[in-house]
Design a protein around this motif. Structure first.
Motif, short mmCIF file in Angstrom:
data_model
loop_
_atom_site.label_atom_id
_atom_site.label_comp_id
_atom_site.label_asym_id
_atom_site.label_seq_id
_atom_site.Cartn_x
_atom_site.Cartn_y
_atom_site.Cartn_z
N LEU A 29 0.80 -1.23 0.00
CA LEU A 29 0.00 0.00 0.00
C LEU A 29 0.84 1.28 0.00
O LEU A 29 0.40 2.30 -0.54
N ALA A 242 -9.05 7.71 3.85
CA ALA A 242 -9.51 6.54 3.10
C ALA A 242 -8.39 5.52 2.91
O ALA A 242 -8.61 4.30 2.97
N GLN A 243 -7.17 5.99 2.68
CA GLN A 243 -6.04 5.08 2.51
C GLN A 243 -5.69 4.39 3.83
O GLN A 243 -5.33 3.21 3.84
N GLN A 245 -7.87 3.73 6.11
CA GLN A 245 -8.93 2.75 6.30
C GLN A 245 -8.62 1.49 5.48
O GLN A 245 -8.82 0.36 5.96
N ALA A 246 -8.14 1.66 4.26
CA ALA A 246 -7.78 0.50 3.43
C ALA A 246 -6.67 -0.31 4.08
O ALA A 246 -6.67 -1.55 4.05
N TYR A 247 -5.70 0.38 4.68
CA TYR A 247 -4.60 -0.25 5.40
C TYR A 247 -5.15 -1.04 6.59
O TYR A 247 -4.82 -2.22 6.79
N HIS A 248 -5.99 -0.40 7.37
CA HIS A 248 -6.63 -1.05 8.51
C HIS A 248 -7.41 -2.28 8.06
O HIS A 248 -7.29 -3.37 8.65
N ASP A 249 -8.21 -2.14 7.02
CA ASP A 249 -9.05 -3.24 6.57
C ASP A 249 -8.22 -4.41 6.05
O ASP A 249 -8.57 -5.58 6.27
N ALA A 250 -7.12 -4.10 5.36
CA ALA A 250 -6.28 -5.17 4.82
C ALA A 250 -5.61 -5.96 5.94
O ALA A 250 -5.51 -7.19 5.89
#
Length: 315
Positions: A29, A242-243, A245-250
């Motif tokens: 990421l 948003a990025q 959040q993507a890191y957290h979700d991954a």
């Protein structure tokens, strides 16, 4: 600043945070660190790694990533065995942990506990370097147990060995991560160099890094607070909400994939938020909800609500 941008930046080993799943997500990421140092491997008299340690050094879990395994022990024969196991898997460098301040570690005279046992430290280093002449061995250390005046004698010991890189966190074991780093001690070390040096400690922002010694730098808590920090140092942008959040979700998805039950996943996500919360404003209510969550369903609900209104903190 351009000169600084030519330097290398390494990701510090942090138990429970910087394992192979995190390394994969972070590199994908935000771009990889120049080196990732693993959380410590702890070899013992059984001469067997735990399953989680085998996963840490499995080549398929670190493919295309510059990874250095870190080893925690006070016995040369244990280090030598572990180092050869790493070497057989393709690693060209291993790292000796002389910095971990945890009481469970230092109580066994390991990590920073070795900094007040100079005879045992020298015996360990003698055994390691005699047995492993063809392997790069770096060392991560603090500057003493409870007094900065202990550092010159410790450095004299370390200078007697062909250490590939000496990574110095200029705090004492008794300080853990509190108070200011002893910058004057590191400055003195730079003025008396006999080994390649790397600086580690309190590097949270690009401004901190611009003011740091002109050396390779190791980033720990700062990189956990802002996982885009290396991207920013290379000229990129700070991560958006948003990025992040993507890191957290991954990361959450990776933990869910590999761990059975809610509790181990929740434990790792709480650890993540210890630092990642510093990227956001007004996180107190969310962190309370995270600490109270006993199921992943409750955690997911709290996380969705947080990211729906999350605002980035000031630098």
């Amino acid at each position: 600043w351009r000169e600084k941008s030519m330097h290398e930046w390494y990701a510090a080993p942090m138990e429970g945070l910087t394992g192979w799943r995190w390394r994969q997500v972070h590199a994908a990421l935000f771009g990889p660190a120049d080196r990732y140092y693993t959380p410590f491997l702890s070899p013992n008299a059984n001469f067997e790694f735990q399953t989680k340690e085998l996963q840490e050094i499995a080549p398929e879990n670190n493919r295309d990533l510059p990874v250095v395994p870190q080893i925690l022990t006070n016995r040369a024969e244990y280090f030598i065995w572990a180092a050869k196991e790493c070497q057989s898997r393709g690693y060209g460098e291993v790292n000796l942990n002389l910095g971990c301040p945890s009481g469970t570690v230092t109580g066994k005279i390991k990590g920073a506990g070795l900094l007040r046992e100079s005879d045992l430290l020298r015996e360990l280093l003698d055994g390691i370097f005699d047995a492993l002449p063809n392997l790069k061995i770096s060392v991560k250390t603090r500057i003493g147990w409870d007094d900065p005046a202990q550092w010159p004698a410790l450095l004299d010991i370390l200078n007697d060995y062909p250490i590939a890189l000496l990574i110095v966190h200029p705090r004492l074991r008794t300080e853990f991560y509190k108070g200011a780093v002893h910058r004057e001690v590191f400055a003195w070390t730079q003025e008396n160099p006999r080994l390649p040096l790397c600086y580690n400690g309190d590097l949270f922002t690009p401004a901190d890094i611009a003011a740091a010694p002109a050396l390779p730098l190791m980033l720990g808590r700062g990189l956990q607070r802002d996982p885009s920090l290396l991207r920013r140092l290379r000229g990129g942008e700070r991560a958006t909400a948003a990025q992040l959040q993507a890191y957290h979700d991954a990361l959450c998805a990776a933990y869910r994939r590999d761990y059975s039950g809610d509790t181990p996943v929740l434990h790792r996500m709480r650890e993540l938020w210890t630092y990642l919360s510093g990227s956001f404003r007004d996180t107190d209510a969310f962190l309370r909800a995270v600490r109270k969550a006993r199921t992943l369903s409750a955690y997911d609900q709290a996380a969705r609500a947080f990211f729906a209104q999350a605002r980035l903190s000031e630098e």
